[in-house]
Design a protein around this motif. Structure first.
Motif, short mmCIF file in Angstrom:
data_model
loop_
_atom_site.label_atom_id
_atom_site.label_comp_id
_atom_site.label_asym_id
_atom_site.label_seq_id
_atom_site.Cartn_x
_atom_site.Cartn_y
_atom_site.Cartn_z
N ALA A 182 -3.04 6.36 2.51
CA ALA A 182 -3.71 7.39 1.71
C ALA A 182 -2.91 8.69 1.73
O ALA A 182 -2.67 9.32 0.68
N LEU A 183 -2.47 9.10 2.90
CA LEU A 183 -1.71 10.35 3.01
C LEU A 183 -0.36 10.23 2.30
O LEU A 183 0.15 11.22 1.76
N HIS A 184 0.21 9.04 2.29
CA HIS A 184 1.50 8.83 1.63
C HIS A 184 1.40 9.18 0.15
O HIS A 184 2.25 9.90 -0.39
N TRP A 185 0.37 8.69 -0.54
CA TRP A 185 0.22 8.98 -1.97
C TRP A 185 -0.07 10.46 -2.21
O TRP A 185 0.46 11.05 -3.15
N LEU A 186 -0.89 11.03 -1.36
CA LEU A 186 -1.27 12.43 -1.56
C LEU A 186 -0.12 13.38 -1.27
O LEU A 186 0.06 14.39 -1.97
N ARG A 187 0.68 13.07 -0.24
CA ARG A 187 1.74 13.99 0.17
C ARG A 187 3.06 13.70 -0.54
O ARG A 187 3.68 14.61 -1.09
N GLU A 188 3.48 12.45 -0.50
CA GLU A 188 4.81 12.13 -1.03
C GLU A 188 4.85 12.15 -2.55
O GLU A 188 5.90 12.46 -3.13
N PHE A 189 3.74 11.83 -3.20
CA PHE A 189 3.71 11.79 -4.66
C PHE A 189 2.83 12.89 -5.28
O PHE A 189 2.59 12.88 -6.48
N HIS A 190 2.36 13.81 -4.45
CA HIS A 190 1.57 14.96 -4.93
C HIS A 190 0.33 14.54 -5.70
O HIS A 190 -0.12 15.26 -6.60
N ILE A 191 -0.23 13.37 -5.36
CA ILE A 191 -1.45 12.91 -6.03
C ILE A 191 -2.59 13.87 -5.71
O ILE A 191 -2.72 14.37 -4.59
N GLN A 222 0.80 -1.22 0.00
CA GLN A 222 0.00 0.00 0.00
C GLN A 222 0.84 1.28 0.00
O GLN A 222 0.28 2.37 -0.01
N PHE A 223 2.17 1.15 0.00
CA PHE A 223 3.03 2.32 0.00
C PHE A 223 3.99 2.35 -1.19
O PHE A 223 4.77 3.29 -1.30
N ALA A 224 3.95 1.34 -2.06
CA ALA A 224 4.95 1.22 -3.12
C ALA A 224 4.31 1.19 -4.50
O ALA A 224 3.44 0.37 -4.76
N PRO A 225 4.76 2.08 -5.41
CA PRO A 225 4.32 1.95 -6.81
C PRO A 225 4.86 0.65 -7.40
O PRO A 225 5.96 0.22 -7.06
N SER A 226 4.09 0.04 -8.27
CA SER A 226 4.50 -1.24 -8.82
C SER A 226 5.85 -1.15 -9.52
O SER A 226 6.11 -0.23 -10.30
N GLY A 227 6.69 -2.13 -9.26
CA GLY A 227 7.98 -2.20 -9.92
C GLY A 227 7.89 -2.52 -11.40
O GLY A 227 8.91 -2.51 -12.10
N ARG A 228 6.69 -2.82 -11.91
CA ARG A 228 6.52 -3.10 -13.34
C ARG A 228 6.92 -1.92 -14.21
O ARG A 228 7.30 -2.08 -15.37
N PHE A 229 6.77 -0.70 -13.69
CA PHE A 229 6.90 0.50 -14.51
C PHE A 229 8.10 1.36 -14.16
O PHE A 229 8.27 2.43 -14.74
#
Length: 744
Positions: A410-419, A325-332
């Motif tokens: 949820a906050l990780h994606w919004l804050r760390e990745f500026h989603i 839930q904290f890691a973008p897929s390594g596929r890309f």
């Protein structure tokens, strides 16, 4: 400094004295069962003075203790204990030291992991236990850092019922005895600092569960992962991301306000484009940035929405069964690659929404399932904890730590990745304890009801925290029932979402469009019913991936009739959608009328754009996006009843609909839709103003592949009154066509 007499004898084959290490402890250490390694290993002051140093190196031939400040200075040669792999030295006092270890395969110099003190602060542990830690991604997981001036990686994982937890990887030959972790009571968090480990290292956790079973698990809070089918977690690169999107973030609250035009292009990153066609590898994030962003910009969409990109083991789940839930897929690519993609979208003026799944997770043995040998992340009872439709486990949101885990994700994606927003998947399945269950197969809440009270508390808390902490971000619910107040503020008893997918509108209108035009008069209400409840929530109109899979066919194949009628029906339907109240969402491939049902295993059928009919649909969507963004009447009052007015809502006989959209300043736009394949001549439509009304858009234009039936660019409004309006237009309505007219 040291008494070496016993060490020399140990080197000659006699064990160094270590009377404090009893046989039971030694055996537990040898078998990798010891749950408190720091109580045994590393330096320990002795009651009678001096220090005993125990070094645990299973498989090592020998070890020397060196001064860290002066590595050439030998402090001791620990002797072998009776326990293979345990080396012991007695020192007068301790100073920072290194270990020079001789292995059968070579020699290394490294710091002793058991020479470092406590790693996580008491406040961190308290907040984890309370479920209120909002930055778990910076606390748990693997982090490259320096501790006491030594570079390495700090590991931390929550596993309160495990008997032992170790970090394993190539760096210790996957030997779970080597890097036993320290348990921090009472939080149940285990921690360890491994010196000289670097970003890019692959690791797992090896646990002895509460039931004594040996488990190998990926890190629940890993920030990077190996691409499937590999299951390892990866120590992420801590290099800061160079963001260029300050201007976008500053303007985001206005760009995503209730009055802003929102047109979303939904896509599956693995199948939008592939190298070499269907069988080729996926595009990386940086390649997508180069090709997707110009396309989305040209098409006029304001946002992209990505099917879940959190790491997931099974590609056929499309990301809806995530494990990390904290890691973008390594596929890309790497997390930095994903951040660069988001940044490039923002620089180009495109928002990024992620699908996010807090409802359930897969049963893969390396994942969250029975993580420490118990039902830790999931409910223990299958009536609560197992999802029968998807064969997945259901998060136990009543557990504080799980509540906090998902909140922090949820906050990780919004804050760390500026989603810019999260679309929360399967909210209905979360809200109801009896969702998709027969009588007798579900457990009521404490009041005897079907509502999942823990989920309600979680969603409200989540939306309040996002509103408080992430300026301008939006939260979107995929909620398919009539649950009241999904987008109402929490202070008014609602769930606090910003938008809700209008599943009823989608179902009704697609059902209507699937009818033969001969029978559409009997289903006329399906096109009008959404306006009965249009202002009960703030809606997104979704034509999503779910509508073009599992035998439903593609969007264009849902249209009846011959090829010409299918294209015309699709163009009319898309115009109906873009002019209807509600934000827009269209799945990839629908914008040019792909014939094949979507498959995650191949790219969409770009080759169709060589056909004039498909290119025409694409041109139409591009023009609709332009109109939607530039005409305030089509978006300013989406959530207000005075932004919409029926003109013709009851002509079921002719399958004709007409309505007015209004801007704040009284600007009017007229939409007229004819959903039969007949040209309707001299059709009267009431309008609020005299003068010429220009035909601003015609879905039957030859520019879009139509037959070019229309009104010569415009019509003058005259008496008499009609449909409650002071004057009227006499129009030619094109077959299966939609008109947009504006007063001159």
């Amino acid at each position: 400094m040291s008494d070496f007499s016993h060490i020399e004898s140990a080197a000659a084959g006699t064990a160094a004295p270590d009377r404090e290490l009893d046989e039971h402890t030694a055996q537990a250490l040898c078998e990798g069962r010891h749950g408190d390694p720091f109580a045994v290993l590393g330096p320990h002051e002795q009651p009678d003075g001096g220090v005993i140093l125990r070094v645990w190196l299973p498989g090592a031939i020998g070890v020397e203790v060196l001064s860290r400040e002066t590595p050439a200075r030998l402090l001791a040669r620990p002797g072998r204990s009776r326990l293979p792999g345990l080396f012991v030295a007695h020192l007068d006092y301790i100073e920072p030291y290194l270990l020079r270890v001789r292995w059968p395969w070579g020699e290394e110099v490294v710091e002793d992991p058991y020479s470092f003190g406590l790693l996580l602060g008491e406040l961190d542990l308290y907040l984890i236990g309370e479920g209120t830690h909002r930055r778990l991604g910076a606390c748990l997981g693997a982090h490259a850092m320096s501790v006491e001036g030594v570079a390495g990686v700090r590991f931390a994982v929550w596993a309160p019922n495990a008997r032992r937890v170790s970090v394993i990887g190539e760096f210790n030959r996957h030997d779970g005895r080597r890097h036993l972790m320290r348990r921090r009571h009472p939080s149940g968090v285990w921690e360890l600092f491994i010196p000289r480990l670097a970003p890019g290292a692959v690791y797992h956790y090896e646990l002895i569960g509460a039931d004594g079973q040996l488990l190998h698990k990926a890190d629940p809070v890993a920030l990077a992962t190996q691409p499937p089918p590999l299951t390892g977690s990866v120590v992420a690169d801590p290099a800061p991301i160079e963001w260029r999107d300050d201007e976008w973030l500053a303007a985001r609250p206005l760009r995503q306000a209730s009055e802003a035009p929102i047109s979303i292009y939904e896509l599956h990153a693995a199948s939008w484009r592939r190298h070499g066609g269907d069988d080729g590898p996926c595009y990386s994030w940086r390649e997508l940035a180069e090709s997707l962003i110009p396309y989305v910009s040209e098409m006029g969409f304001t946002h992209v929405e990505l099917l879940p990109i959190m790491e997931h083991p099974f590609g056929g789940s499309w990301g809806y069964q995530p494990l990390s839930q904290f890691a973008p897929s390594g596929r890309f690519g790497s997390p930095q690659d994903f951040a660069a993609f988001v940044d490039a979208c923002h620089v180009a003026g495109i928002g990024v929404i992620l699908d996010w799944v807090p409802a359930h997770f897969p049963t893969d043995p390396h994942g969250l399932a029975r993580f420490d040998g118990t039902a830790l992340y999931e409910y223990s009872h299958p009536f609560e904890g197992f999802h029968q439709d998807w064969n997945t486990y259901i998060y136990n949101l009543g557990r504080r730590e799980v509540h906090g885990f998902l909140l922090s994700s949820a906050l990780h994606w919004l804050r760390e990745f500026h989603i810019d927003g999260l679309r929360v998947d399967a909210v209905a399945s979360m809200l109801y304890r009896n969702y998709s269950r027969r009588e007798g197969e579900w457990i009521p809440n404490r009041y005897g009801g079907q509502e999942n009270l823990e989920t309600i508390d979680f969603l409200r808390h989540l939306n309040e925290v996002v509103l408080e902490e992430v300026s301008g971000a939006v939260m979107i619910a995929e909620e398919s029932t009539a649950w009241p107040g999904v987008t109402a503020p929490v202070s008014e008893g609602g769930l606090g979402f910003d938008w809700k997918w209008n599943m009823g509108w989608m179902h009704d209108t697609l059902s209507y469009m699937g009818q033969d035009p001969l029978y559409r008069s009997y289903h006329h209400h399906q096109m009008t019913f959404a306006m009965v409840y249009a202002y009960s929530e703030r809606f997104v109109l979704p034509i999503s991936h779910d509508e073009v899979v599992h035998g439903k066919g593609s969007l264009i194949t849902r249209m009846p009739g011959d090829r010409w009628q299918q294209f015309a029906g699709l163009r009319a339907y898309l115009t109906f959608m873009w002019t209807h109240p509600g934000r827009k969402l269209l799945f990839m491939g629908c914008e040019f009328g792909q014939w094949q049902e979507w498959s995650h295993d191949r790219e969409i059928d770009w080759w169709l754009l060589g056909d004039a009919g498909h290119a025409g649909v694409q041109h139409l969507v591009r023009e609709l996006n332009l109109l939607y963004r530039t005409l305030p009447s089509l978006h300013e009052q989406d959530d207000r009843p005075n932004g919409f007015e029926w003109v013709v809502g009851d002509d079921a006989h002719n399958s004709v609909l007409a309505w007015l959209r209004w801007s704040h300043d009284g600007g009017a736009t007229l939409v007229v839709v004819n959903l039969t394949p007949r040209v309707l001549q001299d059709y009267t439509v009431g309008v609020p103003r005299e003068g010429r009304w220009f035909e601003r858009f015609n879905s039957d234009s030859e520019l879009y592949g139509g037959s070019n039936v229309g009104n010569g660019g415009g019509v003058a409004a005259r008496q008499p009154r009609a449909h409650g309006q002071p004057c009227s237009l006499t129009l030619t309505l094109p077959p299966l066509g939609a008109l947009i007219l504006m007063p001159g």
